[in-house]
Motif scaffolding. Sequence first.
Motif, PDB file in Angstrom:
ATOM      1  N   PRO A  70       0.794  -1.231   0.000  1.00 46.04           N
ATOM      2  CA  PRO A  70       0.000   0.000   0.000  1.00 46.04           C
ATOM      3  C   PRO A  70       0.824   1.279   0.000  1.00 46.04           C
ATOM      4  O   PRO A  70       0.439   2.266  -0.648  1.00 46.04           O
ATOM      5  N   LEU A  71       1.945   1.296   0.717  1.00 42.97           N
ATOM      6  CA  LEU A  71       2.760   2.513   0.730  1.00 42.97           C
ATOM      7  C   LEU A  71       3.287   2.825  -0.667  1.00 42.97           C
ATOM      8  O   LEU A  71       3.256   3.980  -1.107  1.00 42.97           O
ATOM      9  N   TYR A  72       3.767   1.796  -1.363  1.00 41.15           N
ATOM     10  CA  TYR A  72       4.253   1.994  -2.733  1.00 41.15           C
ATOM     11  C   TYR A  72       3.130   2.532  -3.610  1.00 41.15           C
ATOM     12  O   TYR A  72       3.330   3.456  -4.400  1.00 41.15           O
ATOM     13  N   ASP A  73       1.933   1.955  -3.465  1.00 44.02           N
ATOM     14  CA  ASP A  73       0.789   2.425  -4.252  1.00 44.02           C
ATOM     15  C   ASP A  73       0.450   3.872  -3.921  1.00 44.02           C
ATOM     16  O   ASP A  73       0.088   4.656  -4.794  1.00 44.02           O
ATOM     17  N   ALA A  74       0.562   4.228  -2.644  1.00 45.42           N
ATOM     18  CA  ALA A  74       0.178   5.573  -2.212  1.00 45.42           C
ATOM     19  C   ALA A  74       1.066   6.651  -2.826  1.00 45.42           C
ATOM     20  O   ALA A  74       0.630   7.788  -3.004  1.00 45.42           O
ATOM     21  N   VAL A  75       2.317   6.306  -3.139  1.00 48.45           N
ATOM     22  CA  VAL A  75       3.238   7.306  -3.698  1.00 48.45           C
ATOM     23  C   VAL A  75       3.471   7.100  -5.192  1.00 48.45           C
ATOM     24  O   VAL A  75       4.256   7.826  -5.801  1.00 48.45           O
ATOM     25  N   ASP A  76       2.791   6.118  -5.787  1.00 53.32           N
ATOM     26  CA  ASP A  76       2.939   5.861  -7.219  1.00 53.32           C
ATOM     27  C   ASP A  76       1.980   6.761  -7.984  1.00 53.32           C
ATOM     28  O   ASP A  76       0.911   6.351  -8.428  1.00 53.32           O
ATOM     29  N   LEU A  77       2.370   8.031  -8.102  1.00 48.72           N
ATOM     30  CA  LEU A  77       1.515   9.056  -8.686  1.00 48.72           C
ATOM     31  C   LEU A  77       2.259   9.786  -9.800  1.00 48.72           C
ATOM     32  O   LEU A  77       3.495   9.731  -9.862  1.00 48.72           O
ATOM     33  N   PRO A  78       1.543  10.477 -10.675  1.00 51.66           N
ATOM     34  CA  PRO A  78       2.218  11.256 -11.724  1.00 51.66           C
ATOM     35  C   PRO A  78       3.187  12.273 -11.112  1.00 51.66           C
ATOM     36  O   PRO A  78       2.843  12.995 -10.181  1.00 51.66           O
ATOM     37  N   GLY A  79       4.392  12.286 -11.625  1.00 54.67           N
ATOM     38  CA  GLY A  79       5.395  13.217 -11.133  1.00 54.67           C
ATOM     39  C   GLY A  79       6.134  12.749  -9.895  1.00 54.67           C
ATOM     40  O   GLY A  79       7.014  13.452  -9.392  1.00 54.67           O
ATOM     41  N   VAL A  80       5.776  11.583  -9.380  1.00 58.89           N
ATOM     42  CA  VAL A  80       6.430  11.033  -8.184  1.00 58.89           C
ATOM     43  C   VAL A  80       7.110   9.724  -8.565  1.00 58.89           C
ATOM     44  O   VAL A  80       6.513   8.887  -9.238  1.00 58.89           O
ATOM     45  N   HIS A  81       8.366   9.553  -8.152  1.00 61.53           N
ATOM     46  CA  HIS A  81       9.094   8.321  -8.429  1.00 61.53           C
ATOM     47  C   HIS A  81       8.844   7.353  -7.277  1.00 61.53           C
ATOM     48  O   HIS A  81       9.399   7.534  -6.188  1.00 61.53           O
ATOM     49  N   PRO A  82       8.009   6.331  -7.470  1.00 56.49           N
ATOM     50  CA  PRO A  82       7.632   5.461  -6.351  1.00 56.49           C
ATOM     51  C   PRO A  82       8.789   4.673  -5.760  1.00 56.49           C
ATOM     52  O   PRO A  82       8.815   4.410  -4.557  1.00 56.49           O
ATOM     53  N   VAL A  83       9.778   4.287  -6.594  1.00 59.04           N
ATOM     54  CA  VAL A  83      10.914   3.530  -6.069  1.00 59.04           C
ATOM     55  C   VAL A  83      11.712   4.392  -5.099  1.00 59.04           C
ATOM     56  O   VAL A  83      12.010   3.991  -3.963  1.00 59.04           O
ATOM     57  N   LEU A  84      12.070   5.600  -5.539  1.00 59.21           N
ATOM     58  CA  LEU A  84      12.860   6.491  -4.693  1.00 59.21           C
ATOM     59  C   LEU A  84      12.069   6.955  -3.475  1.00 59.21           C
ATOM     60  O   LEU A  84      12.599   6.990  -2.356  1.00 59.21           O
ATOM     61  N   THR A  85      10.802   7.305  -3.685  1.00 60.36           N
ATOM     62  CA  THR A  85      10.000   7.843  -2.591  1.00 60.36           C
ATOM     63  C   THR A  85       9.715   6.791  -1.529  1.00 60.36           C
ATOM     64  O   THR A  85       9.866   7.051  -0.324  1.00 60.36           O
ATOM     65  N   SER A  86       9.295   5.603  -1.944  1.00 58.66           N
ATOM     66  CA  SER A  86       9.007   4.552  -0.963  1.00 58.66           C
ATOM     67  C   SER A  86      10.269   4.120  -0.234  1.00 58.66           C
ATOM     68  O   SER A  86      10.237   3.840   0.971  1.00 58.66           O
ATOM     69  N   THR A  87      11.400   4.098  -0.947  1.00 57.96           N
ATOM     70  CA  THR A  87      12.666   3.739  -0.302  1.00 57.96           C
ATOM     71  C   THR A  87      13.092   4.810   0.692  1.00 57.96           C
ATOM     72  O   THR A  87      13.594   4.501   1.781  1.00 57.96           O
ATOM     73  N   ALA A  88      12.896   6.071   0.325  1.00 62.92           N
ATOM     74  CA  ALA A  88      13.250   7.166   1.229  1.00 62.92           C
ATOM     75  C   ALA A  88      12.435   7.090   2.515  1.00 62.92           C
ATOM     76  O   ALA A  88      12.966   7.274   3.625  1.00 62.92           O
ATOM     77  N   ILE A  89      11.145   6.798   2.388  1.00 63.70           N
ATOM     78  CA  ILE A  89      10.293   6.684   3.576  1.00 63.70           C
ATOM     79  C   ILE A  89      10.722   5.497   4.422  1.00 63.70           C
ATOM     80  O   ILE A  89      10.820   5.594   5.660  1.00 63.70           O
ATOM     81  N   TYR A  90      11.005   4.380   3.775  1.00 67.97           N
ATOM     82  CA  TYR A  90      11.466   3.176   4.481  1.00 67.97           C
ATOM     83  C   TYR A  90      12.761   3.457   5.242  1.00 67.97           C
ATOM     84  O   TYR A  90      12.932   3.054   6.395  1.00 67.97           O
ATOM     85  N   THR A  91      13.665   4.183   4.600  1.00 67.64           N
ATOM     86  CA  THR A  91      14.941   4.516   5.230  1.00 67.64           C
ATOM     87  C   THR A  91      14.745   5.465   6.406  1.00 67.64           C
ATOM     88  O   THR A  91      15.377   5.313   7.458  1.00 67.64           O
ATOM     89  N   LEU A  92      13.867   6.454   6.235  1.00 68.67           N
ATOM     90  CA  LEU A  92      13.595   7.394   7.315  1.00 68.67           C
ATOM     91  C   LEU A  92      12.975   6.703   8.515  1.00 68.67           C
ATOM     92  O   LEU A  92      13.306   7.020   9.671  1.00 68.67           O
ATOM     93  N   VAL A  93      12.082   5.759   8.273  1.00 66.27           N
ATOM     94  CA  VAL A  93      11.489   5.004   9.379  1.00 66.27           C
ATOM     95  C   VAL A  93      12.567   4.227  10.123  1.00 66.27           C
ATOM     96  O   VAL A  93      12.577   4.164  11.360  1.00 66.27           O
ATOM     97  N   THR A  94      13.519   3.662   9.380  1.00 59.47           N
ATOM     98  CA  THR A  94      14.591   2.891   9.993  1.00 59.47           C
ATOM     99  C   THR A  94      15.514   3.775  10.836  1.00 59.47           C
ATOM    100  O   THR A  94      16.204   3.281  11.734  1.00 59.47           O
ATOM    101  N   CYS A  95      15.519   5.080  10.566  1.00 54.74           N
ATOM    102  CA  CYS A  95      16.302   6.004  11.392  1.00 54.74           C
ATOM    103  C   CYS A  95      15.867   5.947  12.847  1.00 54.74           C
ATOM    104  O   CYS A  95      16.638   6.322  13.745  1.00 54.74           O
ATOM    105  N   ALA A  96      14.650   5.479  13.098  1.00 52.16           N
ATOM    106  CA  ALA A  96      14.161   5.366  14.476  1.00 52.16           C
ATOM    107  C   ALA A  96      15.009   4.404  15.296  1.00 52.16           C
ATOM    108  O   ALA A  96      15.024   4.472  16.527  1.00 52.16           O
ATOM    109  N   THR A  97      15.731   3.497  14.636  1.00 54.26           N
ATOM    110  CA  THR A  97      16.583   2.553  15.361  1.00 54.26           C
ATOM    111  C   THR A  97      17.804   3.245  15.962  1.00 54.26           C
ATOM    112  O   THR A  97      18.406   2.731  16.903  1.00 54.26           O
ATOM    113  N   GLY A  98      18.195   4.388  15.381  1.00 51.04           N
ATOM    114  CA  GLY A  98      19.394   5.064  15.846  1.00 51.04           C
ATOM    115  C   GLY A  98      20.672   4.364  15.446  1.00 51.04           C
ATOM    116  O   GLY A  98      21.751   4.709  15.932  1.00 51.04           O
ATOM    117  N   ASN A  99      20.567   3.395  14.542  1.00 56.71           N
ATOM    118  CA  ASN A  99      21.733   2.618  14.118  1.00 56.71           C
ATOM    119  C   ASN A  99      22.037   2.924  12.647  1.00 56.71           C
ATOM    120  O   ASN A  99      21.269   2.532  11.759  1.00 56.71           O
TER     121      ASN A  99
END
Length: 237
Positions: free
Chosen positions: A152-181
């Motif tokens: 669903p997250l990939y679908d939510a950002v798969d829009l005209p003018g938005v790169h779903p691979v980069l955007t979904s990966t960026a969000i995934y990476t930002l969430v992982t920042c919560a680990t502090g590692n």
Amino acid sequence: MAGLVGSMGTFARGSRRPAALRRARWASAVTIAAGAPVLRTAITSPPGGRKFRRWTVVLASTWTAGAVAGSPRPLRQLVRPATLTRSVVRPAIIGAGAVAVFSAGAVVTTRIPLLRDRIRAVVDHARHGSLPTVIGLALLTGVTEELFFRGPLYDAVDLPGVHPVLTSTAIYTLVTCATGNPMLVFAAGVLGTITALDRRATGDVIGPAVIHLTWSTGMLLVLPPMVHRFDRSPTGR
């Protein structure tokens, strides 16, 4: 097993009505807000303890709930025939290749004290706990992460003018920042890109899940003995 495979089938673009997209965005936002602190609690729990196991299950449940709530249509309907090669063999090879690359990188990073400590913080869960249990939990969270982040997250950002691979990966990476590692953040960026590219190529989350499972299992089997061997060497002391 059929139900699990069915829930990991194709997320078709044709079913993405405006209302379904709005639901996917809201569900994704709520899931991320709930999942990030749970992720931090789980990963910072004492290695091998009940708290780690309990919060890891809560984390997997959070990602699953987000996948169900945010899917454009019932997950059981998101199925399309796929060949064994496309759904399992090729992703497994990709995952094994990622393990090889990360293992080679670990040879270097374990020689850097700060980075070695960050790696040790992760592998201590496998070193001090039950390895089969830790692997099982890693596989559980791996599957549920792919169901949500490449669903669903990939679908939510798969829009005209938005790169779903980069955007979904960026969000995934930002969430992982919560680990502090930082090592986990780096791994999330690389693994997220690989799995998102597979999602774009195949249209489903079966391949991404196989890649993630292969990578998680391989790293849990390779990294602990590597860190342990370096700790016992004169260089690591």
